[in-house]
Design a protein around this motif. Sequence first.
Motif, short mmCIF file in Angstrom:
data_model
loop_
_atom_site.label_atom_id
_atom_site.label_comp_id
_atom_site.label_asym_id
_atom_site.label_seq_id
_atom_site.Cartn_x
_atom_site.Cartn_y
_atom_site.Cartn_z
N LEU A 273 0.84 -1.21 0.00
CA LEU A 273 0.00 0.00 0.00
C LEU A 273 0.88 1.26 0.00
O LEU A 273 0.61 2.23 -0.73
N GLU A 274 1.92 1.23 0.80
CA GLU A 274 2.79 2.42 0.89
C GLU A 274 3.51 2.67 -0.44
O GLU A 274 3.60 3.81 -0.90
N THR A 277 0.91 3.98 -2.97
CA THR A 277 0.45 5.35 -2.69
C THR A 277 1.49 6.37 -3.13
O THR A 277 1.17 7.39 -3.77
N ARG A 278 2.75 6.11 -2.79
CA ARG A 278 3.82 7.03 -3.21
C ARG A 278 3.89 7.11 -4.73
O ARG A 278 4.04 8.18 -5.32
N ALA A 280 1.48 6.54 -6.90
CA ALA A 280 0.31 7.25 -7.44
C ALA A 280 0.45 8.76 -7.27
O ALA A 280 -0.02 9.54 -8.09
N ARG A 281 1.13 9.16 -6.20
CA ARG A 281 1.36 10.59 -5.97
C ARG A 281 2.33 11.15 -7.01
O ARG A 281 2.17 12.27 -7.51
N GLY A 291 -2.63 9.61 -9.03
CA GLY A 291 -3.33 9.65 -7.75
C GLY A 291 -4.55 10.56 -7.78
O GLY A 291 -5.42 10.47 -6.91
N GLN A 297 -7.74 6.15 -6.99
CA GLN A 297 -8.07 6.48 -5.60
C GLN A 297 -8.92 5.36 -4.97
O GLN A 297 -8.72 4.98 -3.81
N LEU A 300 -6.70 2.49 -4.04
CA LEU A 300 -5.91 2.78 -2.83
C LEU A 300 -6.79 2.71 -1.58
O LEU A 300 -6.38 2.17 -0.54
N ASP A 304 -6.36 0.18 1.56
CA ASP A 304 -6.20 0.65 2.95
C ASP A 304 -7.25 -0.01 3.84
O ASP A 304 -6.95 -0.50 4.94
#
Length: 397
Positions: A273-274, A277-278, A280-281, A291, A297, A300, A304
């Motif tokens: 997940l981490e 997420t990074r 996607a950002r 993201g 979204q 993600l 989560d």
Amino acid sequence: MTATTPATKTTSSSGLYRLSEEQLMLRDAVRVLADERIAPRAAEIDRTAEFPEDVRQLLATHDILALPFPEQYGGVGTDLLTVCLAIEQISRVCATSGLILAVQELGALPVLIAGSADQKQRWLPDLAAGRTLIAFALTEAEAGSDARAVRTRAVRDGDDYVIDGAKRFISHGSVADLVVVFAATDPSAEKTGRRLSAFVVETDRPGFSVTRLEHKMGIRGSPTAELAFTGLRVPAANLLGEDGDGFGIAMRTFERSRPGIAAQAVGIAQGALEVATRYARDRKQFGRPIGGLQMIQAMLADMDAQTEAARQLLYRACAAIEAGDGDPARWAALCKLVAGDAAMRVTTDAVQVLGGYGYIDEFAVERMMRDAKITQLYEGTQQIQRLVIARSLLRHA
Ligand SMILES: Cc1cc2nc3c(=O)[nH]c(=O)nc-3n(C[C@H](O)[C@H](O)[C@H](O)COP(=O)(O)OP(=O)(O)OC[C@H]3O[C@@H](n4cnc5c(N)ncnc54)[C@H](O)[C@@H]3O)c2cc1C
């Protein structure tokens, strides 16, 4: 279970939990250690498929391998939840490394559960210090989910037992100093469930050999060994509990070891997940970060939600098992079932979030997806967890 004298206890009433200050500190310390010292090694451990002796030393030096052991044997004497917090944090960066602690606990549990005071004094201090490693050998080629079908034999001969047979898929079997071997001492006791006995076998005994190492999809740095026992003599002093106790010892072990696999699964999911997420950002397509796309979204958010749900069930299960709240076998199976499935879904979605980059080894998510799969298989497949849960429900209805 009263085998441990927890120094780091969960704030618990009726099996509910709240992480204590000590647990939060330990969790954060293990997280930093994992980020700084284990994460940089994870890809190489996967690529070389070699047991990370340096990580084992690291975990021993920082008393992480000592967590599951009572203080009187040189351990830290933590409760089950604290051990799981450590496994989770290590597995977040490297599932193979998380398994070093999980397998040390798995192998030691039969001694903690059924060992005499002499046996505990003999083996636990070195295990707690990480000077020796221990493996758990139940599975055989013809006895997987059907653990009662073990064919390895142990025959009493004077003050010894003589063991003949073979085990398959034994984690750390090739690097362990001790192996808990489940063997049939009374093959006729099929109906009473007392066919099996458990022995602690020192791997330097004549008659012990490693006959094969598996080439695996994931947890590649964790050696999975086939073991052979040929006229191997162990003194009766190495028998755990009574003759015929073996199956019961194995099942009680799983009540405390399956949460460790759930913790490994939660850690893998959190790690994926981490990364996702990074990514996607930072990753831009169509002129903006992916993201910002609602379909990304949603993925993600689901990742989560699934990870957090599995984590909360795991912590609750640990507290309930420790407090004797309900059937421990059910709690252990519930958390392993939910966490294993969450890890598989979350890591698969993480690969999807990264697109083609998720499929190559430049990013960790493809390794995490391969590692996640084993949590649905070992220490009882997901189907077996469902059987355990359903039987518990029906028994208590
Ligand atoms: C990497 C790795 C490490 C391992 N480490 C250890 C270890 O340290 N020690 C150890 O003792 N073992 C270990 N194992 C063995 C592991 O626990 C077994 O592989 C597992 O329990 C399943 O047994 P099996 O592989 O023989 O599958 P099988 O039992 O042959 O199952 C095959 C399929 O049938 C399904 N099935 C079987 N019985 C039923 C049923 N009654 N109802 C519904 N479905 C059923 C299973 O869920 C599975 O989908 C390890 C395995 C692996 C792959």
